[in-house]
Design a protein around this motif. Sequence first.
Motif, short mmCIF file in Angstrom:
data_model
loop_
_atom_site.label_atom_id
_atom_site.label_comp_id
_atom_site.label_asym_id
_atom_site.label_seq_id
_atom_site.Cartn_x
_atom_site.Cartn_y
_atom_site.Cartn_z
N GLY A 1 0.80 -1.23 0.00
CA GLY A 1 0.00 0.00 0.00
C GLY A 1 0.83 1.27 0.00
O GLY A 1 0.27 2.37 0.01
N THR B 1 -1.34 6.04 8.18
CA THR B 1 -1.18 4.61 8.45
C THR B 1 -1.76 4.35 9.83
O THR B 1 -1.25 4.88 10.82
N LYS C 1 -2.18 -1.09 11.32
CA LYS C 1 -1.30 -1.44 10.20
C LYS C 1 0.17 -1.20 10.56
O LYS C 1 1.06 -1.93 10.13
N GLN D 1 -11.73 2.90 10.77
CA GLN D 1 -10.53 2.67 9.95
C GLN D 1 -9.81 1.39 10.35
O GLN D 1 -9.37 0.62 9.50
N LEU E 1 -11.74 -1.60 9.09
CA LEU E 1 -11.54 -1.82 7.66
C LEU E 1 -10.14 -2.34 7.36
O LEU E 1 -9.95 -3.15 6.45
N ASP E 2 -9.15 -1.88 8.14
CA ASP E 2 -7.78 -2.39 7.96
C ASP E 2 -7.70 -3.87 8.29
O ASP E 2 -7.05 -4.65 7.59
N ASP F 1 -9.37 -5.88 5.50
CA ASP F 1 -8.99 -5.44 4.16
C ASP F 1 -8.96 -6.64 3.22
O ASP F 1 -8.35 -7.66 3.51
N GLY F 2 -9.62 -6.53 2.10
CA GLY F 2 -9.63 -7.61 1.11
C GLY F 2 -10.72 -8.63 1.29
O GLY F 2 -10.89 -9.53 0.46
N GLN G 1 -17.12 -8.10 -0.01
CA GLN G 1 -18.16 -7.21 0.52
C GLN G 1 -19.42 -7.28 -0.34
O GLN G 1 -19.35 -7.54 -1.54
#
Length: 430
Positions: A239, A249, A253, A340, A343-344, A347-348, A351
């Motif tokens: 990223g 960040t 993460k 946030q 979602l981190d 991630d991936g 959805q």
Amino acid sequence: MTNFVEELRWRGLLHDIMPDTEEYLLKNKTAGYIGFDPTADSLHIGSLVQIFILKHFQNAGHNPIALIGGATGMVGDPSGKSAERNLLDEATLAKNIAGVRENLERFLDFDASADNKAELVNNYDWMKDISLIDFVRDTGKHITVNYMMAKDSVKKRLSSESSVGMSFTEFTYQLFQGYDFYHLYKEKNCMLQMGGSDQWGNITTGTELIRRKAQGKAYAITVPLVTKADGTKFGKTEGGNVWLNADRTSPYKFYQYWLNSSDEDAENFIKKFTFLDKETIENLIAEHTENPHLRSLQKKLGEEVTTMTHGKEAYENALKASSILFGKSTASDLKSLDEQTFLDVFDGVPQATVSTTDIEEGLDMIGALSAKTNFLGSNGEARRALKENAISVNKEKVKEDFTITKEDLIANKYVLLQRGKKTYYLLVVA
């Protein structure tokens, strides 16, 4: 005062050092500086070594100076660059400088009452009033073109291998940086400049200018550029950069970056990026060697750096978030995450969007798994999975008669579905 140079040496943080520097620092309390480029409104972890060097310098009893390059940021340092950077306007620079200042204040003690307080300076403050004529006449005459062209940063860009050459703007950069050192030597009794190994040429231009223009003696130290054992670039992920600002960040993460270090890298990083003493680090390495599967070295590294950068609460939240994928977390653990971080963590994950009306009216599990989302191939497959007790909503097992309502929303817009232990799906309410 403690032996600053020896501290760098055992941590693997010493690359080049000018003769007599170690002896001088053992006998004299002094000021030393490192420059930071304000190319963004946050530093990234590539700058952490420089920040830690200043902190070690302060811990050893000396006065650290963090120089923000408000003036040189308008010029651009050619060191290690294959092409000229975009130059920044004053408004962008001002925003970036404020962000860098906030980063540095998390690590260094700027308390005015401290005997060896840190200081923040901006070279724009003294460069803005110097005319080109004055600079060329009073400073430029002391450094020959032959001397400047012998520097590696210049030679590489002027070599036949380089297709872009070097502008006069970039060529003058080392003279600007040299003048910074001269100014701090005169005004702040700053005897030492430190930086990455690619800065040796620029730093020694400063010591030479001090010798010729002020008939003085100054000192220099550089530290190795941090590399990863597998050859990939330190501080980069798929990223992009790993930043020190939480809005660029997330702490989760950030923590994951250190947690995912290889064993070899973790052993290297824990010396460079923590202030743990030598005995503690050696014990940690020995413990990790005996039980590498526990990843105790990576966990301690992640704890130390994340806590220093973002605070204890952010570290604990990152730790909690890390356990959600693999640990026995609950719906309340999920709901305690900010959007946030949530979602981190996921991630991936696949959805699907469902309407607010669906949730307000109550979304049945067949609709959530198949009819309205296509997460599972058919309504029949959804029923079989529910009968097998394989489906969870927000980490809690559910049956076919369960209904998803607004009470189940995470951050007011998400629902986490799970089949078995490892297959996740995310409902987004819009």
